[in-house]
Motif scaffolding. Structure first.
Motif, mmCIF file in Angstrom:
data_model
loop_
_atom_site.group_PDB
_atom_site.id
_atom_site.type_symbol
_atom_site.label_atom_id
_atom_site.label_comp_id
_atom_site.label_asym_id
_atom_site.label_seq_id
_atom_site.Cartn_x
_atom_site.Cartn_y
_atom_site.Cartn_z
ATOM 1 N N HIS A 7 -6.437 -9.483 4.512
ATOM 2 C CA HIS A 7 -6.976 -8.451 5.199
ATOM 3 C C HIS A 7 -7.189 -7.070 4.030
ATOM 4 N N CYS A 8 -7.874 -6.494 4.287
ATOM 5 C CA CYS A 8 -7.972 -5.045 3.542
ATOM 6 C C CYS A 8 -6.665 -4.243 3.680
ATOM 7 N N HIS A 9 -6.651 -3.065 3.038
ATOM 8 C CA HIS A 9 -5.190 -2.436 3.060
ATOM 9 C C HIS A 9 -4.928 -1.865 4.559
ATOM 10 N N CYS A 10 -5.959 -1.371 5.345
ATOM 11 C CA CYS A 10 -5.530 -0.995 6.607
ATOM 12 C C CYS A 10 -5.574 -2.129 7.718
ATOM 13 N N CYS A 75 -14.201 -1.669 3.163
ATOM 14 C CA CYS A 75 -13.704 -1.078 4.392
ATOM 15 C C CYS A 75 -13.936 0.380 4.396
ATOM 16 N N GLN A 77 -12.457 2.708 5.970
ATOM 17 C CA GLN A 77 -11.281 3.389 6.014
ATOM 18 C C GLN A 77 -10.306 3.426 4.982
ATOM 19 N N CYS A 78 -10.074 2.396 4.349
ATOM 20 C CA CYS A 78 -9.182 2.371 3.155
ATOM 21 C C CYS A 78 -9.999 2.219 1.886
ATOM 22 N N VAL A 80 -11.460 -0.647 0.225
ATOM 23 C CA VAL A 80 -11.286 -1.894 -0.274
ATOM 24 C C VAL A 80 -12.442 -2.693 -0.077
ATOM 25 N N LYS B 40 -4.560 -4.181 -4.242
ATOM 26 C CA LYS B 40 -6.031 -4.583 -3.697
ATOM 27 C C LYS B 40 -7.111 -3.779 -4.226
ATOM 28 N N TYR B 65 -7.647 8.355 2.392
ATOM 29 C CA TYR B 65 -6.897 7.288 3.046
ATOM 30 C C TYR B 65 -5.500 7.281 2.893
ATOM 31 N N PHE B 76 -11.810 7.736 -2.104
ATOM 32 C CA PHE B 76 -12.395 6.824 -2.737
ATOM 33 C C PHE B 76 -13.926 7.023 -2.314
#
Lengths: 144, 135
Positions: A7-10, A75, A77-78, A80, B40, B65, B76
């Motif tokens: 999964h992505c970071h969040c 993503c 939110q984060c 990625v 990541k 974030y 980002f």
């Protein structure tokens, strides 16, 4: 068949790669384009496997550039970079960013550098039809 | 000392919406971190004091974030997702610039060392000096 998950970071975007190959048998590619270099992306795909991508409502941004035939899933939110998907006559095809989802089993491997700059749109679709994998992308329903 | 001479280098995200400049010496010490976030994003850290970094375009396009202690402000581009720089937890008074996002590194002697961010509590303080302004 094994299932590799990440999964992505969040955690808003989750993936499951179903494959008969081990992580060590799957390819690991380092595309040298400006997008992949900046994201530090290393990708894999198994044309005989299947990728399931599940995103929380509103969590997946689609970014297009270059030939404009591919959605790069980010993503919201984060930030990625999770995967790239391309609509194809056979259905959705995808390549997964191993780094972005921290897919297990690839640690310490040297990726194969790839340069696709000079491809035409037809050449790109044809290459991907042979190398990318069938994929399903779903947005989960908002919880009540 | 010649080692104190800095040159401004430009960089940016992929879509062109966010641009920045960073002043670097000829030899740059950079860190490749293995923490959950950096792994990541492939972030290659070039940490500088506040005075050696400036956003030249697109500050309004940045998404933020945070997680865990929420000290680090991970930034980002909201369009292309590229993380060109951010406020690191180790150096909240400065910036960490992503060497991958510099327009060119040909004129820089970039020396990338591994940083064990998985054990951040034990190692974070070792980076604090990198964002200190010259006296």
């Amino acid at each position: 068949m094994t299932e590799l998950t990440g999964h992505c970071h969040c955690g808003a975007i989750r993936v499951e790669l179903t494959t008969a190959l081990t992580a060590g048998e799957l390819p690991l590619r380092a595309c040298q384009c400006g997008f992949c270099r900046r994201h530090g992306g290393l990708t894999t795909s198994d044309p005989k496997g299947r990728l399931h991508i599940e995103a929380a409502p509103g969590s997946a941004n689609r970014y297009r550039f270059g030939l404009g035939i591919t959605d790069f899933l980010l993503c919201a939110q984060c930030g990625v970079y999770v995967a790239a998907v391309m609509p194809h006559e056979a259905g959705l095809l995808a390549v997964l960013n191993v780094k972005g989802v921290d897919l297990p089993g690839f640690e310490g491997r040297a990726p194969d550098p790839m340069i696709y700059d000079d491809e035409t749109s037809d050449e790109r679709v044809s290459r991907r039809a042979g190398r990318w994998m069938p994929a399903v992308f779903v947005e989960t329903s908002p919880s009540a | 000392m010649s080692g104190d001479a800095f040159t401004w280098h430009a960089g940016g995200c992929h879509c062109g919406g966010v641009r920045f400049e960073v002043a670097l010496p000829a030899t740059v010490e950079a860190q490749s971190c293995n923490c959950s976030m950096c792994a990541k994003t492939g972030f290659v850290h070039v940490i500088v004091p506040e005075s050696r970094f400036r956003i030249t375009k697109g500050a309004e396009r940045l998404a933020e974030y945070t997680f865990n202690t929420r000290v680090a402000k991970h930034l980002f581009c909201a369009e292309c997702g590229i993380k060109g720089f951010y406020r690191p937890r180790s150096n909240p008074d400065g910036w960490s610039v992503n060497a991958r996002c510099l327009d060119s590194v040909e004129e820089i002697d970039l020396r990338i060392e591994a940083f064990d961010g998985q054990n951040w509590e034990a190692n974070g303080a070792s980076l604090a000096h990198l964002s200190r302004e010259p006296a």
